[in-house]
Design an enzyme around this catalytic site. Structure first.
Site, PDB file in Angstrom:
ATOM      1  N   LYS A 407      -5.125  -4.741   1.757  1.00 39.94           N
ATOM      2  CA  LYS A 407      -6.657  -4.998   1.563  1.00 39.94           C
ATOM      3  C   LYS A 407      -7.459  -3.610   2.255  1.00 39.94           C
ATOM      4  CE  LYS A 407      -7.018  -9.803   0.432  1.00 39.94           C
ATOM      5  NZ  LYS A 407      -7.428  -9.704  -0.878  1.00 39.94           N
ATOM      6  N   ARG A 481      -1.750 -16.378  -7.363  1.00 41.04           N
ATOM      7  CA  ARG A 481      -1.358 -16.926  -8.730  1.00 41.04           C
ATOM      8  C   ARG A 481       0.105 -16.990  -8.784  1.00 41.04           C
ATOM      9  NH1 ARG A 481      -4.261 -11.831 -11.789  1.00 41.04           N
ATOM     10  NH2 ARG A 481      -5.512 -12.457  -9.829  1.00 41.04           N
TER      11      ARG A 481
END
Length: 623
Positions: A407, A481
């Site tokens: 990130k 996910r």
């Protein structure tokens, strides 16, 4: 050797130090050629230490700065909270204690509402028709004099109209109670030889058809908590409520909001930084002009729900040096231990996960410092009667660096990537306390961190989930996910849940779509969508149903595997939801709930979002 000593002495002499101190330093240099000095900014350090030196340079450094000796520094106070050591991770997370103030309800006809240090009078504004509301929007009208009714009118009369004066003095802001949750400043009124504080609390405009809605009750409970905190040196508080506020649901909501409003996370604060909410308040009484029957049970239910919300906030607020997969698993065990036997806890380690073929989850977990902890809590009603079996799955990324697709922004907030698991575990705590009948609930979290090391998953890796589907990892920052895939298969196949909801801080795309106060709901099941919409309105956890556009599944196609873990640039929240549907039986009601926006408030931190929604969904499933 003599050359080194000469250099050291020469350097020391360059410092502007007192002669006595210079003498000590020179003697120390001559005593040991092993000493190496680092000089500058009036500080001297030494490495390694010398048994021959009578005055260590570390001590000199500290004394120059007005500090203590090294031995004193090594005897520091006990750490204020549990955390890791240099060689070991933290194994447990402290929980914030419940507020000490008691909340009770009594009939307004049976007691003296003015017998308290602080008296709060709830005010319902007169009902408005559509024409009046339109006129109010178009122009600012002069506020009419407030007209109290019932016990509020009697109290105002006994105070010589002081409450009416208080409303008039704050007419513009208070609007005769028209804005729910607004309150007047406190007025000190002398009555019976004692000065007491009085506050008027707005309950919104009266609605003869809908009554006082849950959202308004929640604002009222929070406003009472704020007033108790803001008014210092108050030991007792009485709240007068009109007859329109009555019943178990209203009291439960008010209790939950009141206790949640007193939440304070002081686990990582010390000394004067510790802030206790309403620390002087011992008791708060609700004087009900309506029925107070069953009030004690409803208030207790609200308090138990607030404990679940508190735990949700604790989990999200905790930093990664405290909260990891193992300390979250410890939290799950404590939930089961405190449930009175209604909840059992099972923690699957890496071997159990490997036997089940959870390659998608374990692929992410390989980058974690701690071992993977697959958390499974099971609630069963004590009478054994089960009408429905449901599953509540929460994303449990205790920290998300993004992995090798690291990130570049907001990383300091990525402790909140466990918000889904926090909501699910907070709900488990509440369900274990409230013990709703008729439902068996499974609370499931695949806990790990998304970190970077030599073992961590990298882009282009292909993982195999426990249902046999293969997944090409295009981006390691789409990791949540991957962990949820195996958790959903577990809820579906191993637990046999008939209906499943899943909560996760899954996508920034959902935040862009719905902002920071509303979660997105994706489901093909209209009945489940309607249930969640109704529950959202009751609990105040705002939601909005989003589209599952099947055509977007094309973006998940892989050249080398069954699917990828990432879609295209647009519609990212939808493709994430479509990914998850591949791991639940298509015939079962399933909803993906993206709570990335409302899980965190930039001013106050963790919000506790989702815990009430999950708890109420579980409760209703047993009806």
């Amino acid at each position: 050797m003599h050359h080194r000593i000469a250099i050291a002495v020469h350097c020391i002499m360059k410092l502007s130090l007192p002669p006595a101190l210079l003498s000590i330093l020179v003697r120390g240099s001559a005593n040991s050629c092993a000493n190496a000095f680092t000089l500058g900014k009036a500080s001297i350090t030494r490495a390694p230490s010398s048994a021959h030196s009578s005055f260590s340079s570390l001590a000199i450094n500290n004394r120059l700065r007005g500090g203590h000796s090294s031995s004193a520094l090594n005897m520091s106070a006990e750490r204020p909270f549990k955390t890791w050591t240099f060689d070991g991770h933290c194994e447990t997370m402290d929980w914030s204690p419940a507020p000490e103030a008691s909340l009770a309800a009594v009939s307004a006809a049976e007691g003296d509402v003015s017998d308290a240090d602080l008296v709060i009078v709830g005010v319902l504004a007169p009902a408005k028709d559509d024409k009046e509301e339109k006129e109010d929007d178009e122009e600012e009208k002069e506020m009419e004099a407030i007209a109290f009714t019932g016990k509020a009118a009697e109290l105002d009369e006994s105070l010589g109209g002081a409450l009416a004066d208080l409303a008039a003095e704050n007419a513009k802001a208070f609007q005769n109670g028209g804005a729910a949750g607004t309150a007047t400043p406190a007025a000190r009124i002398v009555s019976g030889g004692k000065a007491k504080r009085y506050i008027l609390l707005g309950l919104g405009a009266e609605d003869t058809e809908k009554g006082v809605e849950s959202a308004t009750i929640t604002k009222v409970g929070g406003a009472v908590a704020s007033a108790c905190h803001d008014q210092k040196k108050v030991a007792s508080c009485n709240v007068l409520l009109p007859p329109q506020i009555e019943g178990d649901a209203a009291l439960k909501d008010l209790s939950t909001a009141f206790y949640s409003g007193l939440y304070a996370d002081n686990r990582f604060r010390t000394g004067k930084k510790v802030e206790l909410k309403a620390e002087d308040v011992k008791e708060v009484k609700l004087f009900m002009e309506g029925s107070a029957d069953g009030a004690a049970s409803a208030i207790e239910t609200g308090a138990r729900l607030a404990k679940g919300v508190s735990l949700t906030r604790d989990i999200v607020n905790a930093p990664h040096n405290v909260l990891n997969s193992e300390s979250l698993a410890d939290t799950a065990r404590r939930i089961a231990e405190e449930s009175g036997g209604s909840i059992t806890c099972e923690i699957l380690g890496k071997e159990e996960c490997e036997k089940r073929g959870m390659g998608s989850y374990l692929g992410v977990a390989r980058g974690s410092e701690t071992e993977p902890q697959f958390i499974h809590l099971t609630y069963k009603p004590k009478d054994g009667v089960v009408k429905k079996k449901v599953g509540c799955v929460g994303k449990g990324l205790l920290f998300d660096t993004g992995g090798y697709n690291i990130k570049t922004a907001m990383m300091e907030l990525m402790k909140f990537d466990c918000g889904g698991s926090a909501a699910v575990l907070g709900a488990a705590r509440a369900v274990g306390d409230i013990q709703p009948p008729g439902v068996e609930a499974h609370f499931i979290v695949a806990a790990c961190e998304n970190m970077i090391n030599a073992r961590a998953v990298v882009p282009s890796d292909i993982l195999t989930a426990s249902n046999g589907k293969t997944i090409e990892v295009l981006n390691t920052d789409a990791e949540g996910r991957l962990t949820l895939a195996d958790a959903l298969v577990f809820a579906d196949k191993e637990c046999g849940c008939e209906s499943i909801i899943e909560l996760s801080t899954l996508t920034g795309a959902c935040m862009i779509s719905l902002g920071k106060q509303v979660c997105g709901v994706w489901t093909d099941d209209d009945d489940l969508a309607k249930d969640l919409e109704d529950i959202s309105k009751v609990t105040g956890d705002k939601s909005w149903r989003m589209p599952l556009v099947k055509e977007y599944a094309e973006e998940l196609k892989s050249k080398v595997a069954d699917m990828t873990n990432l879609g295209g640039r647009y519609g990212g929240a939808i493709t994430a939801a479509l990914f998850l549907t591949e791991f639940v039986d298509k015939k079962k009601p399933f909803a993906h709930i993206d709570i990335a926006g409302p899980v965190w408030d930039d001013k106050s931190g963790a919000t506790g979002f989702g815990a009430k929604l999950v708890t109420e969904w579980v409760r209703r499933s047993g009806e």
